[in-house]
Motif scaffolding. Structure first.
Motif, mmCIF file in Angstrom:
data_model
loop_
_atom_site.group_PDB
_atom_site.id
_atom_site.type_symbol
_atom_site.label_atom_id
_atom_site.label_comp_id
_atom_site.label_asym_id
_atom_site.label_seq_id
_atom_site.Cartn_x
_atom_site.Cartn_y
_atom_site.Cartn_z
ATOM 1 N N ASN A 178 0.193 -55.611 -15.189
ATOM 2 C CA ASN A 178 0.905 -55.339 -16.444
ATOM 3 C C ASN A 178 1.425 -56.628 -17.065
ATOM 4 O O ASN A 178 1.270 -56.852 -18.271
ATOM 5 N N ILE A 224 0.237 -51.341 -8.681
ATOM 6 C CA ILE A 224 -0.474 -50.236 -9.333
ATOM 7 C C ILE A 224 0.093 -48.939 -8.789
ATOM 8 O O ILE A 224 0.225 -48.766 -7.571
ATOM 9 N N THR A 282 -0.562 -49.055 -14.406
ATOM 10 C CA THR A 282 0.451 -50.083 -14.194
ATOM 11 C C THR A 282 1.795 -49.456 -14.560
ATOM 12 O O THR A 282 1.923 -48.847 -15.620
#
Length: 1277
Positions: free
Chosen positions: A362, A428, A490
């Motif tokens: 992210n 994740i 994310t």
């Protein structure tokens, strides 16, 4: 795209000086190769001034002279230049040359490992069939590059004919005799493929192009480096086994690599000494390639062989894809399923951890979004990073999901039920796609949640195509395996972070327990699931209305307090990084309200209600509808409509009680009344090609904005259209019967009338003759007939039933529905099964569907004693139950009625249906011979050697659990290059304005940008090459067009598959282009590959027109290479095809018979010509009518041929009588040497009169050539 021009206009010449003390690739062979070429000391490239130094280093990383130098930096003017610096910061605008020097850097452990990884890639340890998912599913090699295609011809424009020069023959290929003979052989091969093509042969692949140049290279068992040797600079130890079988232990140090004294049983990392090669003593090689080249002759020769092999191929046939996955075929050759054994793969995880720190996808993704994009170079950098990041995330997400499926990853909430467990790995977040929170309780539960994940992916794919910076979204991937679905995302920064805990008393027990403190990061806008309320936020609303709502054509509801700028089920969160995120975007699109009313809301019985209410409109349809609204609105352009938010809809309409929107009704009606019927009409009008398979059909529907749930409706409407045409045709035939009778009556009456006129005139003439008077001139002229009384032949167009266009749609639709229904059944059974048992389920279901003719009562196979099959419900399934379940699923999900008889008939097309089910569920089978009847096995057994025959044991069932593996199906967001699309659009516009040179330059630049962003191996790149091929062919630049199409075909085969519709379509276009480029040999070679594909899946049996079109091409090519017998064979083959599908009563059969008759006539086989024309005439009479021009022409043909044959017979009889009268005995027939039949292609499309004149002229000429000889003899007497 305004002012930007192709980047080639601002280039700088970059010269890079290589290190003097480094032996490059060409030098490295000198120890074993006496003819080694001198190494270069400089390299020269052209770069754009805005190019970063990092890009220059990347180019050096693939250049032959420097690709093994993995640890370098560039210096200019004595200064090391930063990788992030642009070339324009190093050199001024006025200077056109830039000099760099390569500076070698000392190795660290990280750089040494990186060097080993790069070396392995270059010396064959990463084959062309490997990608990031190779550990879960198998890819196979490409076959297209191995087709022995001739070089592309440079077709020059025809020069004007010189005076006195013969006119070149028309419709004849002006190619060498060798090419003609090879072409004929290929055409015969096509006929063989029509008779015998199998999926097994089609999907059998050859050995990999790339293979390792040493037996193994991996980390030694003596790692990690002992503390004592770390202080000596040792970084790591390697063990290499060469092709000669020699075992080397290598020490890595900051200055390079050397061979040490270690063995498998003894550790000694000091320099190895050589008595017979003193120059190697104490030698440290900066790169491993040179070390190996100095110690292994076979290594050098193998590298040279591999590089020579690769040099002959397009790079797209072997380079690794960067932003996509290779195709995973449903049948995998056995030579691709095994592993060669490589310890380094086992060590790769620890190596990866050394090469890179834990990624935060992210942070990386949002940072890329923040990059400036003012210049083209900056845009390309941003897009390249985004594309790679999205793909890398998908790879990591898939690996994480597989760990979850295989129970190797611990959940964050281990005490929760399996479907409610959540996971976090490498930043994740993973969760199973189910309706845990009850969001979709009244909309289908888990089924609706599953569909919503797909719709979320669609929305994010649209966001990928624009550069939104005001609001951010999350990277998302969906992974399916054996009925289970995992969503990987994310997380919003800070949302999952713990902020501490506090001690509180439990109200029930009174005990003190720890309770997590709530995070400050929470929902700021939209729907809050915990409180079940809609949260308003003025800041978020402004951000969304700035661009997001315009992009999706959204509007708020009338009640401002009860609505938000996007869907009420979506959320807005401000993360810990202070960025504003939007998520849960599935309901951005409107509800297909007409479908819902008809199939969900209005259906009381749950057994017949559609499985869910999450039936949204696709984004393609929204755009299609919106564009249409703009076009039909006078005085409105798209830019104005977009900025003003015209024609917007409320996404909450009919999703929230009391919220309605007429626009949503209109969109749903537009789909059902305009778009769906329009697609079917496109097929009827030949504006679209019939689908080759289910994926092709789905692609056509999706591009038109039609959801998969409408496949049943597509099939129904197509059937109705076909039935309507059949009825109309039958009506037309009845009218023709009446018209034929009327014509017959008129003809009889008219003949009587004409006969009376002739008799009357003859009587008048007789009067003059009897009276001895001169007959008046007007009585000797032709009869003057009243034109009004004559029924002239009509040219009314024949009524054609569109079997070729409509039947494939119906059959492919039915196969797709059956495959998807079977997928749902497999999913229902498998989602509760241990992963190990799924293969037994799949094999059992396939045996019930396709293997009962071999074994009437197949039984599921036991897998493991810990998982006894008696515990699982699928073991009680029977074939009858399975077929009824499929029938029910088809009716439920596609609202389509399929009888058991029709279903059984579809199951006969085993290969196509097996392929479709395998792709939908995720199955790979071993490519081998499967036996569907006992006779097939006995036939195979009889064909084997006697000793082998005795050892053969018949398989218990057609399919076994050991024949397959279940693989993941990955759904990720699509990403493409906006910059590339801008250049392509500008180029297309310039071409339409006849500015071809500028336009083609822009389009070439568009492809260059796309390749830079996505990599050269990507289906979107192939699509652009196909677009270039089309444009170049229209500009009559055929040779360039062929080159583009060939490249596209290779990419499509690697990314979509040899049997994909993309590949088949590319090959068909390529075959036509090769023909246009005067390359009949290449055309026939490619056509054979297409036929093998079509026949392997029995597409000709589904009335697909491509095979007949190819055979028709072969007839023309046969005439072009002057082989009339081969042309006849083509037509006879085509005739057999037509008869098999439509019988002898159809017009297609008649036209083919007419053509065969024409060819027979040119060969002077008058009897055969008459026979075929007679067949044709009978059909024309029935289908067109006796007074149709075509029927009249065939009658004329028959009469002419009959008269000609009668004349020839009479002449022959007279000659025989004259010879008998003269006492001459007829000479004995001599055995003639085989005379080559030469075709006259110019006659193939001539009129009847022209053909008869040719035949009669040829006969007369034949007689005339004999007459002068007899006269000459007579003169001598």
């Amino acid at each position: 795209m305004s002012s930007e021009t192709p980047i080639a206009n601002s280039n700088v010449k970059v010269t890079i000086k290589l290190p003097a003390d480094i032996t490059t690739t060409s030098h490295s062979h000198s120890h074993h190769n006496k003819k080694a070429q001198p190494a270069k000391d400089k390299l020269t490239f052209q770069f754009n001034r805005e190019t970063k130094v990092q890009t220059v280093l990347e180019v050096l990383g693939i250049a032959n002279e420097t690709k093994y130098l993995t640890n370098i930096e560039l210096k200019s003017g004595g200064q090391v230049i930063s990788e992030d610096a642009a070339l324009s910061t190093v050199v001024s605008d006025k200077v056109e040359n830039l000099d760099f020097t390569i500076q070698l850097k000392p190795y660290t452990t990280r750089e040494a490992l990186k060097h080993v990884v790069v070396l392995r890639d270059f010396i064959g340890f990463t084959s062309e069939t490997e990608d990031s998912l190779t550990e879960f599913a198998v890819s196979t090699g490409v076959k297209f590059p191995s087709l022995p295609l001739a070089a592309i011809k440079d077709k020059k424009p025809e020069e004007p004919k010189k005076e006195g020069e013969e006119e070149p023959k028309k419709n004849i290929f002006h190619v060498s005799e060798e090419e003609k003979e090879n072409t004929k052989q290929n055409i015969n091969d096509i006929f063989e493929s029509l008779e015998d093509s199998s999926v097994k042969d089609l999907l059998t692949t050859q050995a990999n192009i790339i293979s390792p140049c040493v037996r193994s290279i991996n980390l030694s068992q003596y790692n990690p480096v002992p503390a004592f040797y770390k202080s000596k600079g040792h970084l790591l130890y390697l063990q290499i086994v060469t092709l000669e079988g020699e075992n080397f232990h290598i020490t890595s140090t900051p200055s390079g690599f050397y061979v040490n004294k270690s063995t498998n049983t003894k550790f000694d990392p000091s320099h190895k000494t050589y008595e017979d090669a003193a120059h190697l003593n104490e030698k440290v090689f900066y790169n491993l390639f040179n070390l190996l080249a100095a110690h292994s002759k076979k290594f050098v020769s193998h590298v040279e062989t591999m590089e020579a092999k690769l040099a002959k191929l397009e790079s797209v046939s072997y380079v690794k894809p960067l932003t996509t996955f290779l195709h995973k075929p449903w049948l995998v050759s056995s030579n691709n399923t095994g592993s060669a054994g490589d310890y380094f793969r086992l060590q790769s995880d620890s190596i990866d951890s050394n090469l890179s720190s834990e990624r935060n996808f992210n942070d990386e993704f949002q940072a890329v979004k923040d990059l400036p994009v003012e210049t083209l170079a900056a845009r390309m950098d941003s897009e390249r990073l985004s594309a790679k990041l999205i793909h890398d995330f998908s790879v990591a997400a898939t690996k994480g999901a597989m760990s979850i499926f295989q129970r190797n990853l611990l959940p964050m909430n281990p005490d929760a039920p399996d479907v409610e467990q959540i996971f976090l790995k490498d930043n994740i977040f993973y969760s199973f796609v189910t309706d845990v929170s009850g969001t979709y309780e009244n909309r289908g539960g888990d089924e609706a949640a599953r569909v919503a994940a797909n719709q979320d992916i669609l929305t994010l794919s649209v966001l990928n195509r624009v550069n939104l910076k005001d609001v951010r979204y999350l990277l998302t991937t969906v992974v399916d395996l054996a009925g289970k679905r995992v969503l990987a995302q994310t997380p919003v920064p800070g949302l999952l972070n713990t902020v501490g805990a506090e001690t509180v008393k439990d109200e029930l027990t009174g005990e003190e327990v720890l309770k997590d403190l709530e995070s400050d990061i929470s929902i700021n806008y939209g729907f809050d699931e915990e409180t079940k309320t809609l949260i308003q936020n003025e800041k978020f609303e402004k951000l969304l209305t700035k661009e997001f709502t315009k992009l999706f054509h959204l509007k708020k509801g009338d009640d401002a307090e009860k609505s938000v700028a996007f869907s009420a089920s979506s959320k807005g969160i401000t993360g810990l990084d202070k960025r504003d995120y939007i998520l849960d975007l599935a309901n951005t699109y409107p509800l297909d309200i007409n479908f819902v009313k008809e199939n969900f809301d209005g259906v009381e019985d749950p057994a017949y209600r559609y499985p869910h209410r999450q039936t949204l409109i696709r984004p393609e349809l929204i755009q299609k509808w919106w564009t249409n609204k703009v076009q039909v609105t006078e005085g409105l352009d798209s830019n104005t409509a977009y900025e003003e938010g015209k024609f917007a809809y409320n996404p909450d309409a009919y999703q929230i009680d009391g919220v309605e929107d007429e626009t949503v009704d209109e969109i749903s009606k537009y789909l059902n009344t305009i778009v769906i019927p329009g697609v079917i009409e496109d097929f009827v009008e030949n504006n679209a090609s019939p689908p080759y398979n289910g994926e092709h059909l789905v692609d056509i529907l999706h591009k038109n904005g039609i959801n998969i749930r409408y496949i049943g409706k597509i099939a129904q409407l197509t059937k109705a259209k076909l039935d309507e045409q059949v009825s109309e045709h039958e009506k037309r035939l009845k009218e023709i019967v009446v018209a034929n009778k009327e014509y017959e009556d008129w003809e009889a009456e008219y003949l009587i009338k004409v006969q009376a006129m002739i008799t009357e005139r003859q009587n008048e003439i007789n009067k003059y003759v009897q009276a001895g008077k001169e007959v008046p001139k007007e009585l000797l002229e032709d009869l003057k007939l009243d034109d009004k009384d004559i029924k002239h032949p009509t040219e009314e167009a024949a009524f054609i039933i569109n079997y070729d266009e409509l039947v494939p749609i119906i059959k492919i639709s039915e196969i797709e529905m059956v495959a998807r229904a079977t997928k749902h059944i497999l999913r229902a059974y498998s989602k509760e099964l241990p992963h190990l048992v799924v293969s037994s389920l799949v094999a059992y279901v396939f045996n019930l569907l396709f293997g009962t003719t071999y074994n009437e009562s197949p039984a599921p196979e036991e897998v493991d004693e810990f998982y006894p099959l008696k515990d699982y419900p699928f073991t009680t399934l029977t074939r009858e139950d399975l077929l009824k379940s499929i029938q029910k699923e088809v009716a439920l999900r596609f609202r389509y009625s399929l009888s058991i008889e029709d279903l059984t008939s579809l199951l006969e097309n085993k290969s196509l249906l097996m392929r479709t089910i395998s792709y939908r569920f995720g199955i790979q089978w071993v490519n081998k011979k499967y036996y569907y009847t006992n006779e097939e096995f006995e036939e195979f057994k009889a064909s084997q050697d006697k000793k082998l025959r005795q050892k053969l044991v018949a398989p218990v069932t057609t399919f076994s659990k050991d024949d397959l593996t279940v693989i993941p199906r990955v759904k990720t967001t699509r990403y493409s290059s906006i910059a590339s699309e801008d250049y392509w659009t500008q180029g297309s516009l310039l071409v339409t304005e006849n500015k071809q040179t500028e336009g083609l330059t822009f389009m070439a630049q568009a492809i260059a940008i796309l390749e830079d962003v996505l990599g050269v191996v990507h289906p979107e790149v192939a699509e652009k090459y196909m677009g270039m091929a089309t444009i170049y062919s229209k500009l009559n630049l055929i040779d360039e067009s062929v080159a583009f199409c060939r490249k596209a075909a290779t990419i499509y085969e690697r990314t979509c598959g040899i049997d994909s519709f993309e590949m088949t379509r590319a090959l068909y276009n390529l075959a036509l282009l090769e023909l246009a480029n005067e390359s009949p040999y290449n055309n026939t070679l490619i056509s054979n590959r297409i036929i093998q594909n079509l026949q392997a899946y029995n597409l000709t049996g589904l009335h697909h027109p491509t095979a007949s079109s190819i055979i028709r091409q072969q007839e023309q090519i046969s005439l072009g290479v002057e082989d009339i017998k081969l042309a006849l064979k083509s037509l006879n083959t085509l005739s057999d095809f037509v008869v098999k599908l439509d019988g002898k009563g159809c017009l297609a059969y008649a036209y083919i018979q007419s053509q065969i008759g024409n060819l027979c006539a040119t060969m002077k086989d008058h009897r055969a010509a008459l026979e075929h024309i007679s067949y044709a005439k009978d059909v024309f009479f029935t289908q067109l009518g006796s007074n149709h021009k075509t029927t009249a022409t065939s009658k004329q043909w028959i009469n002419g041929l009959s008269s000609l044959m009668q004349d020839l017979s009479q002449k022959k009889q007279m000659e025989q009588e004259q010879m008998q009268a003269a006492g001459i005995t007829a000479p004995a027939k001599k055995s003639h040497s085989k005379k080559k039949e030469t075709a006259n292609p110019e006659l193939a499309n001539k009129s009847v009169d022209e053909l008869l004149n040719f035949i009669e002229g040829a006969e007369a000429k034949s007689k005339d050539t004999k007459k002068p000889k007899s006269k000459k003899k007579h003169g001598k007497k």
